[in-house]
Motif scaffolding. Structure first.
Motif, mmCIF file in Angstrom:
data_model
loop_
_atom_site.group_PDB
_atom_site.id
_atom_site.type_symbol
_atom_site.label_atom_id
_atom_site.label_comp_id
_atom_site.label_asym_id
_atom_site.label_seq_id
_atom_site.Cartn_x
_atom_site.Cartn_y
_atom_site.Cartn_z
ATOM 1 N N LEU A 1 0.813 -1.210 0.000
ATOM 2 C CA LEU A 1 0.000 0.000 0.000
ATOM 3 C C LEU A 1 0.847 1.261 0.000
ATOM 4 N N ALA A 2 2.063 1.156 0.502
ATOM 5 C CA ALA A 2 2.894 2.343 0.678
ATOM 6 C C ALA A 2 4.368 1.945 0.643
ATOM 7 N N GLY A 3 5.232 2.971 0.703
ATOM 8 C CA GLY A 3 6.658 2.731 0.827
ATOM 9 C C GLY A 3 7.322 2.263 -0.450
ATOM 10 N N MET A 4 8.524 1.729 -0.304
ATOM 11 C CA MET A 4 9.327 1.311 -1.448
ATOM 12 C C MET A 4 9.768 -0.141 -1.327
ATOM 13 N N HIS A 5 9.009 -0.924 -0.577
ATOM 14 C CA HIS A 5 9.247 -2.369 -0.532
ATOM 15 C C HIS A 5 7.934 -3.078 -0.245
ATOM 16 N N PHE A 6 7.874 -4.349 -0.576
ATOM 17 C CA PHE A 6 6.738 -5.200 -0.233
ATOM 18 C C PHE A 6 7.257 -6.610 -0.015
ATOM 19 N N THR A 7 6.401 -7.478 0.502
ATOM 20 C CA THR A 7 6.824 -8.857 0.714
ATOM 21 C C THR A 7 6.100 -9.790 -0.242
ATOM 22 N N LEU A 8 6.750 -10.903 -0.537
ATOM 23 C CA LEU A 8 6.228 -11.882 -1.484
ATOM 24 C C LEU A 8 6.384 -13.260 -0.868
ATOM 25 N N THR A 9 5.260 -13.965 -0.686
ATOM 26 C CA THR A 9 5.280 -15.314 -0.128
ATOM 27 C C THR A 9 4.974 -16.314 -1.234
ATOM 28 N N VAL A 10 5.841 -17.308 -1.391
ATOM 29 C CA VAL A 10 5.695 -18.310 -2.449
ATOM 30 C C VAL A 10 4.783 -19.428 -1.947
ATOM 31 N N LYS A 11 3.697 -19.699 -2.692
ATOM 32 C CA LYS A 11 2.674 -20.649 -2.259
ATOM 33 C C LYS A 11 2.546 -21.858 -3.190
ATOM 34 N N ASN A 12 3.538 -22.077 -4.031
ATOM 35 C CA ASN A 12 3.404 -23.146 -5.046
ATOM 36 C C ASN A 12 4.153 -24.426 -4.693
ATOM 37 N N GLY A 13 4.691 -24.498 -3.481
ATOM 38 C CA GLY A 13 5.406 -25.703 -3.081
ATOM 39 C C GLY A 13 6.909 -25.616 -3.221
ATOM 40 N N TYR A 14 7.411 -24.583 -3.872
ATOM 41 C CA TYR A 14 8.862 -24.405 -3.960
ATOM 42 C C TYR A 14 9.443 -24.193 -2.565
ATOM 43 N N SER A 15 10.580 -24.806 -2.308
ATOM 44 C CA SER A 15 11.276 -24.579 -1.043
ATOM 45 C C SER A 15 12.107 -23.303 -1.152
ATOM 46 N N MET A 16 12.552 -22.809 -0.016
ATOM 47 C CA MET A 16 13.418 -21.640 -0.021
ATOM 48 C C MET A 16 14.694 -21.912 -0.805
ATOM 49 N N ASP A 17 15.248 -23.096 -0.607
ATOM 50 C CA ASP A 17 16.488 -23.439 -1.296
ATOM 51 C C ASP A 17 16.286 -23.477 -2.809
ATOM 52 N N GLN A 18 15.143 -24.000 -3.245
ATOM 53 C CA GLN A 18 14.869 -24.062 -4.680
ATOM 54 C C GLN A 18 14.707 -22.655 -5.258
ATOM 55 N N CYS A 19 14.013 -21.791 -4.535
ATOM 56 C CA CYS A 19 13.831 -20.416 -5.003
ATOM 57 C C CYS A 19 15.167 -19.680 -5.115
ATOM 58 N N LEU A 20 16.016 -19.848 -4.105
ATOM 59 C CA LEU A 20 17.311 -19.174 -4.127
ATOM 60 C C LEU A 20 18.212 -19.735 -5.228
ATOM 61 N N LYS A 21 18.110 -21.023 -5.453
ATOM 62 C CA LYS A 21 18.875 -21.639 -6.530
ATOM 63 C C LYS A 21 18.410 -21.114 -7.882
ATOM 64 N N ASN A 22 17.089 -21.048 -8.062
ATOM 65 C CA ASN A 22 16.541 -20.509 -9.312
ATOM 66 C C ASN A 22 16.966 -19.054 -9.511
ATOM 67 N N ALA A 23 16.912 -18.279 -8.426
ATOM 68 C CA ALA A 23 17.280 -16.871 -8.507
ATOM 69 C C ALA A 23 18.735 -16.710 -8.914
ATOM 70 N N GLN A 24 19.577 -17.553 -8.354
ATOM 71 C CA GLN A 24 20.992 -17.480 -8.703
ATOM 72 C C GLN A 24 21.208 -17.805 -10.174
ATOM 73 N N GLU A 25 20.480 -18.781 -10.677
ATOM 74 C CA GLU A 25 20.597 -19.154 -12.089
ATOM 75 C C GLU A 25 20.144 -18.027 -13.010
ATOM 76 N N HIS A 26 19.206 -17.205 -12.514
ATOM 77 C CA HIS A 26 18.722 -16.077 -13.315
ATOM 78 C C HIS A 26 19.431 -14.774 -12.959
ATOM 79 N N GLN A 27 20.537 -14.882 -12.213
ATOM 80 C CA GLN A 27 21.338 -13.721 -11.814
ATOM 81 C C GLN A 27 20.487 -12.684 -11.081
ATOM 82 N N LEU A 28 19.614 -13.194 -10.207
ATOM 83 C CA LEU A 28 18.692 -12.342 -9.470
ATOM 84 C C LEU A 28 19.043 -12.342 -7.987
#
Length: 459
Positions: free
Chosen positions: A390-417
């Motif tokens: 609603l405000a500010g310059m950040h927000f939070t995002l919760t992953v609800k599709n079954g991906y684990s934290m490790d999988q998300c971080l691994k994917n992010a690294q592969e996409h240079q994110l």
């Protein structure tokens, strides 16, 4: 969660080695890739262990040079249970030569879009201040700050946030941390109630000064007031306009209840950190707590870090009138650390109307950025839960599709994110949740950033 425990273990182990003096100030740390290969762990594990060390000040980075150990003598000594990752391998076994990994995409916090800053106008005010004969600016500064800047802040707060105050009530400092440190002395080291999760520097100041505090959970409507009546602590520190890090906004009913709590005891005060109040994109702005208070119980704090630029290093607080004597009678007050010329430049910038015009422009810029991201994420609302937007310059995002934290971080690294897990601020967080800053991403790169985010977190 095993991977998360692994890099927390690594972080603790590295921190212990620094504290125990195995590394001297300025020593170069291994690159993430080199250490990962040496310890046979993933780059993701190294990345997040290093991020903890960076944010706590144990190490620092130099662009294209790597990581280096901070000044050891200034680091806090903490007792930690001894942990080892691998008894046969330590970081001191080798010297790293690889460069730090560079990310192509990053949702960093605390960044602004500098492209839209009116540098030419700001330069003019800087030139005027240094060319005119402001000889008074060469003398010892008022510990409260330059009168002209305090005047402009008082006008701005009344017009924008409904905060009524006299310039005499305003104190300028270099950071929120410095002002909190001052307040703890003024309030005779009263015990604090703070949000959980909370803005990290508040805990750092309280821990450093050995001041007890109660951490109270934050709900979607703000801090949980049910805990207040169970505690004898008298000082509440809150971020009601855009809670950090959840992004939740305290509703009007809870604001009123919090003020009523403060009115019940003469020793009670509320410290309102209004750091992100300039930027609200949806709905009607909610008044500042200070503007609702009729009994002088709210201490108001904010900064120019987002509204101007982070390196400006100007924060300010508004003291209730009844605390002015406590400030004036305080012995060994720290002198004002913000250069007088910079204070005068900002005062002139505000007086001319340039500051307000700049804010109006940036509200539109950040609003367009946020709406673009949210629109791109909308088709994935069954996989991603968005909060605090609603405000500010950040927000939070919760992953609800079954991906684990490790999988998300691994994917992010592969996409240079580069994305920051929410548990960085809340160690008990078990959801796959991230905190994303969008202010510093240029419009030209916004789509590519958002695509990398989708590709990393969505199926």
């Amino acid at each position: 969660m095993e991977k998360m425990h692994l890099y927390i273990e690594l972080y603790e182990n590295l921190k212990r080695q620094i504290i125990e003096g195995q590394y001297k100030s300025g020593d170069k740390f291994p690159s993430k890739r080199a250490l990962g290969q040496h310890l046979s762990v993933s780059n993701t594990t190294i990345e997040h262990a290093y991020q903890f060390l960076l944010d706590e000040g144990y190490i620092y980075s130099k662009p294209r040079s790597g990581y280096f150990v901070s000044d050891i003598e200034t680091l806090p000594i903490v007792n930690r249970r001894h942990r080892t990752l691998n008894k046969n391998k330590t970081m001191s076994d080798f010297n790293a030569s690889h460069d730090e990994q560079q990310y192509q995409f990053a949702f960093n916090l605390s960044e602004i879009d500098a492209e839209y800053f009116p540098m030419q106008q700001f330069r003019k005010y800087a030139r005027d201040v240094f060319e005119d004969d402001h000889l008074n600016l060469l003398q010892h500064a008022n510990p409260k700050g330059e009168w002209s800047l305090r005047q402009e802040i008082a006008h701005y707060l009344f017009n924008s946030r409904g905060v009524a105050c006299h310039p005499e009530q305003i104190i300028i400092g270099s950071s929120t941390e410095q002002l909190i440190n001052l307040l703890t002395d003024m309030l005779n080291k009263e015990q604090f109630i703070i949000e959980n999760p909370s803005y990290p520097p508040i805990k750092q100041v309280l821990d450093k000064k050995h001041i007890p505090y109660l951490q109270v959970p934050v709900t979607k409507t703000g801090i949980d007031l049910n805990y207040f009546n169970q505690s004898e602590y008298n000082i509440a520190y809150v971020t009601p306009s855009h809670q950090f890090p959840t992004g939740y906004v305290m509703n009007l009913k809870k604001r009123t209840q919090l003020i009523n709590w403060a009115h019940q005891n003469t020793s009670r005060y509320i410290i309102e950190d209004d750091y992100d109040s300039e930027f609200r994109y949806f709905g009607k702005p909610i008044p500042a707590l200070q503007s609702l208070d009729t009994n002088d119980k709210v201490i108001y704090i904010s900064t120019f870090s987002k509204s101007l630029f982070p390196s400006c290093r100007i924060a300010y607080l508004v003291l209730p009138k009844k605390l002015l004597n406590a400030y004036n009678n305080l012995n060994n007050k720290e002198g004002n650390t913000v250069p007088a010329h910079l204070q005068k430049i900002v005062a002139n910038f505000m007086e001319s109307g340039s500051f307000e015009r700049h804010l109006n422009k940036m509200r539109k810029v950040y609003s367009h950025k946020l709406k673009f991201i949210l629109e791109k994420l909308k088709p994935y609302e069954d996989q991603l839960q968005i909060d605090g937007a609603l405000a500010g310059m950040h927000f939070t995002l919760t992953v609800k599709n079954g991906y684990s934290m490790d999988q998300c971080l691994k994917n992010a690294q592969e996409h240079q994110l580069k994305i920051l897990p929410f548990y960085h601020y809340d160690k008990k967080q078990s959801e796959v949740k991230f905190i994303l800053g969008f202010g510093g991403i240029p419009f030209s790169q916004l789509e590519a950033h958002t695509n990398a985010l989708i590709e990393s977190l969505c199926k």
